[in-house]
Design a protein around this motif. Structure first.
Motif, short mmCIF file in Angstrom:
data_model
loop_
_atom_site.label_atom_id
_atom_site.label_comp_id
_atom_site.label_asym_id
_atom_site.label_seq_id
_atom_site.Cartn_x
_atom_site.Cartn_y
_atom_site.Cartn_z
N PHE A 242 44.35 65.09 55.92
CA PHE A 242 44.92 64.34 57.33
C PHE A 242 44.86 63.12 56.99
O PHE A 242 45.68 62.29 57.35
N ALA A 243 43.66 62.69 56.20
CA ALA A 243 43.59 61.17 55.90
C ALA A 243 44.56 60.78 55.26
O ALA A 243 45.23 59.68 55.50
N GLN A 244 45.17 61.48 54.10
CA GLN A 244 46.47 60.92 53.24
C GLN A 244 47.57 61.04 53.87
O GLN A 244 48.50 60.54 53.66
N LEU A 245 47.67 62.19 55.05
CA LEU A 245 48.88 62.22 55.42
C LEU A 245 49.12 60.70 56.35
O LEU A 245 50.23 60.34 56.43
N LEU A 246 48.05 60.13 56.84
CA LEU A 246 48.47 59.09 57.69
C LEU A 246 48.75 57.75 56.74
O LEU A 246 49.22 56.87 57.13
N HIS A 247 47.96 57.95 55.54
CA HIS A 247 48.61 56.72 54.44
C HIS A 247 49.88 56.94 54.15
O HIS A 247 50.73 55.95 54.05
N SER A 248 50.30 58.18 53.88
CA SER A 248 51.85 58.41 53.79
C SER A 248 52.61 57.91 54.63
O SER A 248 53.81 57.36 54.53
N ALA A 249 52.36 58.10 56.19
CA ALA A 249 53.00 57.64 57.29
C ALA A 249 53.30 55.97 57.32
O ALA A 249 54.18 55.49 57.64
N ILE A 250 52.14 55.46 56.88
CA ILE A 250 52.22 53.86 56.84
C ILE A 250 53.10 53.48 55.85
O ILE A 250 54.27 52.64 56.28
N ASP A 251 53.31 54.00 54.60
CA ASP A 251 54.39 53.52 53.60
C ASP A 251 55.79 53.98 54.18
O ASP A 251 56.69 53.31 53.91
N ALA A 252 55.58 55.22 54.60
CA ALA A 252 57.31 55.68 55.34
C ALA A 252 57.61 54.47 56.50
O ALA A 252 58.80 54.37 56.36
N GLY A 253 56.80 54.15 57.15
CA GLY A 253 56.98 53.05 58.15
C GLY A 253 57.48 51.66 57.43
O GLY A 253 58.55 51.16 57.81
N TRP A 368 57.78 44.08 50.97
CA TRP A 368 57.39 44.32 49.43
C TRP A 368 55.86 44.36 49.09
O TRP A 368 55.28 45.17 48.82
N ARG A 369 55.30 43.31 49.68
CA ARG A 369 53.84 42.86 49.49
C ARG A 369 53.10 43.91 50.36
O ARG A 369 51.92 44.36 49.73
N ASN A 370 53.50 44.27 51.67
CA ASN A 370 52.92 45.17 52.05
C ASN A 370 52.75 46.59 51.50
O ASN A 370 51.73 47.22 51.18
N ALA A 371 54.07 47.10 50.91
CA ALA A 371 53.97 48.21 50.32
C ALA A 371 53.34 48.29 48.96
O ALA A 371 52.61 49.08 48.65
N ARG A 372 53.25 47.23 48.37
CA ARG A 372 52.62 47.20 46.87
C ARG A 372 51.07 47.24 47.27
O ARG A 372 50.63 47.87 46.57
N THR A 373 50.49 46.60 48.14
CA THR A 373 49.39 46.38 48.61
C THR A 373 48.77 47.69 48.92
O THR A 373 47.65 48.27 48.41
N HIS A 374 49.33 48.43 49.96
CA HIS A 374 48.75 49.56 50.51
C HIS A 374 49.05 50.85 49.47
O HIS A 374 48.36 51.68 49.50
N THR A 375 49.89 50.81 48.82
CA THR A 375 50.33 52.00 47.83
C THR A 375 49.19 51.98 46.78
O THR A 375 49.20 53.09 46.02
N LEU A 376 48.53 51.00 46.61
CA LEU A 376 47.51 51.06 45.53
C LEU A 376 46.23 51.74 46.18
O LEU A 376 45.15 51.69 45.34
N HIS A 377 46.28 52.17 47.25
CA HIS A 377 45.04 52.72 47.95
C HIS A 377 44.39 53.74 47.20
O HIS A 377 42.84 53.81 46.96
N ASP A 378 45.09 54.57 46.45
CA ASP A 378 44.96 55.80 45.41
C ASP A 378 46.06 55.86 44.71
O ASP A 378 47.09 55.91 45.18
#
Length: 403
Positions: A242-253, A368-378
């Motif tokens: 569930f937690a990872q699903l929401l991380h994926s939703a952020i990147d999709a947005g 790009w900066r938002n995507a690159r930063t957030h996708t480093l979460h794990d």
């Protein structure tokens, strides 16, 4: 539920159904998008916007029905986070821990603990987090410890990457219960003596999440504000998926927003390349082809996200090793896809838009900066590793909060 319990959970915000919640998220996301560039450039924290989220009822959508909430499923929560993140992924990420710890409380909290905190959520309050630590062997190792002090506990420690804490009313803190004891969650109120929250987050992207430092100095925590955490992974669970699903939703947005902004720029501002022999940049066949590739990639990521949400819903309806393992794999696929697509599309935005799009005043680089930063979460590479191991040997991934 007693009359007293019903009174304590009477909602002060709207209890939204699925369609209402999605519509509200779309409306707020569009509103948040209008100020996203300015907030990013000037690092303006979205205090007002987070208050809007609370007042809208969107932060209360997962409160269980027995406590007066709508109890909306994971798939709907993911779509709401995607829509908010399309407007501003900083605002989309801030309530991530809110929803994760609502889930933790509903799984491990007593009825009395739930009644107390869920009533506040139904009044528009919010939850942050204090989990990660620096200097440990790896990201799932923690040194913060609750030490018994008379009829309560004392909490000392320093936490980093505490997204949402500065905006929150409650700051759940991961800590060992006693020296080398099992991990528990200490529910620390924002007004607790000894709690300090620093806005020292300085990453290149997601600049206004205020994912800074929380320092706890002799913070007193009573027994009735502690919930178990370690036992969460003893059996089949969707806690991590569930937690990872929401991380994926952020990147999709982020991916969809980058593509939309590229379309807007190319159709209104870009000049055509002379060799194309066209009047408008949007008529250049190379640019049209690139947009086709990006649209295909974003649609694929969104489809994987939607299927992952349904897989988590199915697992929640029937918790078994098989259903939760399938949910974990579905979310891993979505997470790997949205990671790659958000970074790629946010970069190709400039390829199709041309030199003028790189001007700082356009604020298009924030995608790009938002995507690159957030996708480093794990690391997404480990999502692929687990998918590969399952495909080759039929082995489900391990249970932990990052899967």
């Amino acid at each position: 539920m007693t009359d007293e319990s019903r009174a304590s959970t009477r909602s002060a915000v709207a209890v939204l159904g699925a369609d209402e919640a999605v519509a509200a998220a779309a409306e707020l996301g569009a509103e948040f998008a209008r100020g996203a560039g300015k907030r990013d450039r000037e690092k303006i924290l979205p205090h007002d916007e987070i208050r809007q989220l609370g007042a809208s009822g969107l932060l209360a959508i997962t409160v269980p029905a027995e406590h007066g909430g709508a109890d909306l499923p994971a798939s709907v929560v993911a779509e709401i986070i995607r829509l908010i993140s399309k407007g501003d992924p900083n605002i989309g990420q801030i309530p991530h821990s809110h929803f994760a710890f609502v889930n933790q409380l509903r799984l491990q909290g007593t009825f009395e603990q739930q009644a107390r905190i869920f009533a506040e959520l139904l009044a528009g309050k919010s939850i942050g987090n204090a989990q990660s630590e620096r200097g440990t062997k790896h990201v799932r190792e923690y040194t913060t410890t609750l030490v018994r002090d008379g009829d309560a506990w004392r909490l000392n420690g320093t936490k980093y990457y505490c997204t949402g804490a500065i905006f929150a009313d409650w700051i759940p803190t991961l800590a060992h219960l006693g020296e080398d004891g099992p991990l528990h969650v200490a529910w620390v109120h924002k007004d607790s003596e000894g709690l300090e929250i620093a806005d020292d987050w300085d990453a290149v992207g997601q600049r206004t999440t205020s994912s800074g430092t929380v320092t706890l100095t002799d913070v007193r925590v009573p027994d009735d504000l502690i919930t178990d955490y370690a036992v969460e992974f003893d059996g089949p669970t969707t806690y991590g998926s569930f937690a990872q699903l929401l991380h994926s939703a952020i990147d999709a947005g982020i991916a969809r927003a980058a593509l939309d902004d590229a379309v807007e720029f190319v159709t209104t501002k870009s000049r055509p390349y002379p060799d194309a022999g066209v009047e408008r940049a949007a008529e250049d066949p190379l640019i049209v082809h690139a947009f086709g590739e990006m649209e295909l990639a974003v649609r694929g990521a969104e489809a994987l996200l939607a299927e992952a949400g349904r897989a988590v819903d199915r697992a929640n309806a029937d918790l078994t090793d098989e259903t939760t393992g399938a949910a974990t794999l579905a979310v891993a696929a979505a997470r790997a896809s949205t990671t790659a697509v958000s970074v790629d599309v946010a970069s190709r935005l400039f390829e199709v838009s041309g030199t003028r799009s790189a001007a700082g005043s356009q604020s298009l680089d924030r995608h790009w900066r938002n995507a690159r930063t957030h996708t480093l979460h794990d690391p997404a590479a480990w999502k692929l590793q687990h998918l590969g191991r399952w495909r080759v040997d039929g082995v489900f991934p391990p249970r932990h909060g990052q899967l």
